[in-house]
Structure formats: C-alpha cells, structure tokens
Design a protein around this motif. Structure first.
Motif, PDB file in Angstrom:
ATOM      1  N   ARG A  34     -43.540 123.154  55.380  1.00  0.00           N
ATOM      2  CA  ARG A  34     -44.185 124.452  55.561  1.00  0.00           C
ATOM      3  C   ARG A  34     -45.321 124.638  54.563  1.00  0.00           C
ATOM      4  O   ARG A  34     -46.413 125.106  54.934  1.00  0.00           O
ATOM      5  N   ALA A  35     -45.069 124.302  53.301  1.00  0.00           N
ATOM      6  CA  ALA A  35     -46.118 124.448  52.292  1.00  0.00           C
ATOM      7  C   ALA A  35     -47.303 123.537  52.599  1.00  0.00           C
ATOM      8  O   ALA A  35     -48.466 123.939  52.449  1.00  0.00           O
ATOM      9  N   ARG A  38     -49.290 125.127  55.511  1.00  0.00           N
ATOM     10  CA  ARG A  38     -50.021 126.339  55.144  1.00  0.00           C
ATOM     11  C   ARG A  38     -51.112 126.088  54.101  1.00  0.00           C
ATOM     12  O   ARG A  38     -51.983 126.936  53.911  1.00  0.00           O
ATOM     13  N   PHE A  45     -51.753 130.304  53.294  1.00  0.00           N
ATOM     14  CA  PHE A  45     -50.598 130.516  52.427  1.00  0.00           C
ATOM     15  C   PHE A  45     -50.500 131.987  52.060  1.00  0.00           C
ATOM     16  O   PHE A  45     -51.479 132.606  51.636  1.00  0.00           O
ATOM     17  N   ASP A  49     -44.562 132.670  52.607  1.00  0.00           N
ATOM     18  CA  ASP A  49     -44.320 131.306  52.114  1.00  0.00           C
ATOM     19  C   ASP A  49     -43.798 131.331  50.682  1.00  0.00           C
ATOM     20  O   ASP A  49     -42.902 130.545  50.327  1.00  0.00           O
ATOM     21  N   CYS A 262     -38.783 128.037  58.340  1.00  0.00           N
ATOM     22  CA  CYS A 262     -39.900 127.116  58.096  1.00  0.00           C
ATOM     23  C   CYS A 262     -40.362 126.454  59.390  1.00  0.00           C
ATOM     24  O   CYS A 262     -41.555 126.208  59.579  1.00  0.00           O
TER      25      CYS A 262
END
Length: 401
Positions: A34-35, A38, A45, A49, A262
């Motif tokens: 997910r990070a 994004r 982001f 998050d 996520c």
C-alpha cells in the motif's frame, strides 16, 4: 479443572503461534504494498495510509505479547502464582493493544471512505459511526487497564482476592466493544451501495468498485465469529486455557482487516503489474505489430507518391499537347499549366494575365522535370517521351516571336 495430555497442549500452542506469525507477516506485506502504491505508483499518500501504518505498529506489539504468552505457558493450565502474574500482565497488554489496533483500523477505513464520498449525509454517517466506535474502544481500553487497579503488578493478587470489577461488568464491556466493532463493519459494508448507485458507470464497473470498497470491511465476518468466544475473556478461573480461542480470533480479526483495508488501495499497482506481465509475455507480438504498422505506412506513402507521379505525368503530357496544337494553328494564346515543387495545386495562366509570359510557366515546367528526377527511383527516366516535344515548342516560339 479438566486434564489434557501434552499433545493437546502442543497442538493448541502451535496453532496459535502459526496464526500469529502468518497474519503478522501478511499484514506488513500488504502495508508495504500500500505504501509503495501510494508513494511511487500513484502518489496520493494521506492520513488513511498513515493511520494504517500506525495500526500495523500496534498490531506488531499485540503479536509480540501473544507469542510471549504462548511461549511461556499460554494455552495450558497455569497454576504457579509467579508465572500467572507474569502472563497476566502480558495478557492485559495484549488485550489493550488489540483494542487500540481495531480502533486505528476503523479510523483508517473511515478516512478512506471520506475521501471518496460526495454527499454530506454520507460524511455524517461515516463520522458518527467512527466516533461511536472510538468512544467504545477508548472505554474498553481504560477498563481493561484499570479493572483491578492502576498497579499491574498487583493484578493477580487483586483478582485472586476478588477485589476487581465483577464478571457481569466485564461481560458488558467485552460484548459492547465487540458489538460496536461489528456494527461499524456492517456500516462500511453497506456504504458503497448508495455511493455507487447513482454513478455513471457500467454495472460491471460498479460491481468491481463495490467489491474493492467492501474488501476494507472483510473483518466483519471475523467480528461476528469472535462473538462466540468473547465470554472466554471473563472467565478468570483457568484464564489462559479458556482464552486461547478468543486469542486466535482476536489475532485474525485485525490482521484480516489490515490486509483487506490495504488491498482496497492496490488497484493501480495491479493494473501496472498486469501491463508489465503482458509486455513480458508477448514481446514478439508487439514487435510484429510495430513492423506491420511501419510496413503499412511505407506502402501507403509509396502508393501516394506513385499516384502523384502518374497524375503529374498525365497533366504534363496534356499541357504539352495543348500548347503544340495551339501554336501550330497560329493562335497567340499563351496558356500553360504547371505544378510547383512539393505541392498538388495547378498553375493556370489564363489569356487575361498579360503580365505573365510563357517563360515563367516554362521555368515551372523545367522545375517540374527536376522534381520528377529527384522523386523518381531512376532520375534518367523522368518523362523521356516529352522532352523532344518541349524543345520543338521552344524553337517554334522563338522563331515566331
């Protein structure tokens, strides 16, 4: 107290350990994806998050508590007071971190939904639901820490002396937290329906987006199953044997919720991966398509060039024949037609254009010949049958003038 053999003890401990490790690893894998999505794939982001990462950190502490309890007698009939005191402090920490993890997970999901809703009543529903869930989680969190007093070292002594809160109140706080968590999940499951109902999308796209948004609340099923084992938290007699099932589902619920939350944001990453996989699977097909397009472009350009050559040749022959016929009949009309370099328009000199001379159109005719010589594959073969006629015309015109 029921007696169990060593095999049943080992099986329960191994099952809990495997579940904790699997959900811990998978949770952080999905948080990392997910990070990455994004930050690098589609930079967007946000606070959802950040709160999800914070939920992962708290979940890590929870998993550490559970693994410590399992490795030091959890899932067995603990009778030693020293061991019971040590494990009880970890149990209180694990329950508190579970509540905090679920609360941060709900906050992250609510922020995610708040970023995509368009109507005010939907925002009101989201904020109201998450506010009630946070209040319930905060009440359960502080109740778990202080139900036997502020000193955790005296927790077991207070419990054995029946100086803690009654079991009825324990059940009230345990079930109210589970009920509000389940209700919050149900609201988030049903929220995508009005959100996508009036959108200008196809039915397939609506189903796809609804499924993606509902993934963030997949923990609703785990919350419903966990209801069955909540009473294990209130059984103070032989607590670590009775609390094994609730520990398993308390591990699965936030772990699945983190993974599902996520997963709802990984659509750009999956599309990017799909494009790359298709490129790697069919490089020859792409090369063949490019080669075919280049060949078609060259063929069409050659056909257009050849067609223009033929048209110019016909026009040039007609011009030459028309001029020779007029001069042979004794007419004084000096009319010719020619084509400029690199264009398809015609130059027509009418009888009323007294300022124009035949020499100007003659220069255009010669320029046309040079153009044909530069375009033709064999410059020496550029309109050879018309050259004698052109020289004859020039000679007759000079003699007549």
């Amino acid at each position: 107290m029921a007696l169990h053999d060593a095999k049943s003890f080992a099986k329960r401990g191994e099952q809990l350990e495997n579940i904790v490790i699997a959900h811990f690893v998978l949770s952080w894998l999905f948080i990392a994806l997910r990070a990455y999505t994004r930050i690098f794939v589609k930079p967007n982001f946000g606070w959802d998050d950040l709160t999800m990462i914070f939920a992962g950190v708290i979940y890590t502490i929870y998993c550490a508590f559970i693994l410590y309890i399992e490795g030091h007698g959890g899932g067995t009939h603990v009778t030693s007071v020293a061991q019971l005191s040590d494990l009880t402090k970890r149990a209180v920490g694990s329950e508190a971190t579970y509540i905090a993890t679920v609360m941060m997970l709900k906050v992250s999901v609510s922020i995610l939904f708040a970023r995509i809703v368009v109507k005010r009543w939907q925002l009101v529903v989201i904020y109201t639901t998450v506010a009630i869930s946070c209040i319930s989680a905060a009440a359960s969190f502080f109740y778990c820490l202080f139900r036997c007093g502020p000193d955790l070292d005296e927790y077991v002594v207070q419990q054995l002396s029946s100086l803690c809160t009654p079991r009825v109140l324990d059940r009230v706080f345990a079930y109210q937290h589970a009920a509000f968590a389940f209700s919050t999940d149900c609201v988030f499951v049903l929220l995508p329906i009005p959100l996508l109902w009036n959108t200008n999308m196809s039915r397939k796209s609506k189903c796809s987006m609804g499924f993606i948004l509902s993934l963030a609340t997949l923990g609703c099923v785990c919350s419903a199953i966990r209801f069955r084992y909540v009473d294990g938290l209130t059984q103070t007699e032989d607590f670590f044997w009775n609390a094994t099932n609730i520990s398993i589902w308390s591990t699965i619920e936030p772990g699945v919720g983190i993974m599902a939350g996520c997963m709802a944001t990984l659509r750009p990453l999956m599309m990017c991966a799909q494009v790359k996989i298709q490129t790697l699977r069919s490089p020859r097909l792409l090369f063949a398509k490019k080669s075919h397009s280049v060949e078609m472009g060259m063929t069409s350009s050659n056909e257009e060039r050849g067609g223009s050559k033929g048209a110019d040749a016909v026009k040039f022959s007609k011009d030459a024949g028309l001029a020779s016929e007029r001069h042979q009949d004794g007419g004084r009309a000096r009319t010719s037609q020619s084509t400029g370099r690199g264009s398809s328009t015609e130059c027509i000199l009418s009888p009323s254009d007294e300022n124009h001379t035949f020499g100007q159109c003659e220069s255009l005719e010669l320029d046309r010949t040079n153009t044909w010589a530069s375009v033709s594959p064999n410059p020496g073969d550029a309109l050879p049958p018309l050259m004698p006629t052109l020289h004859y015309m020039k000679k007759r015109l000079h003699n007549e003038v």
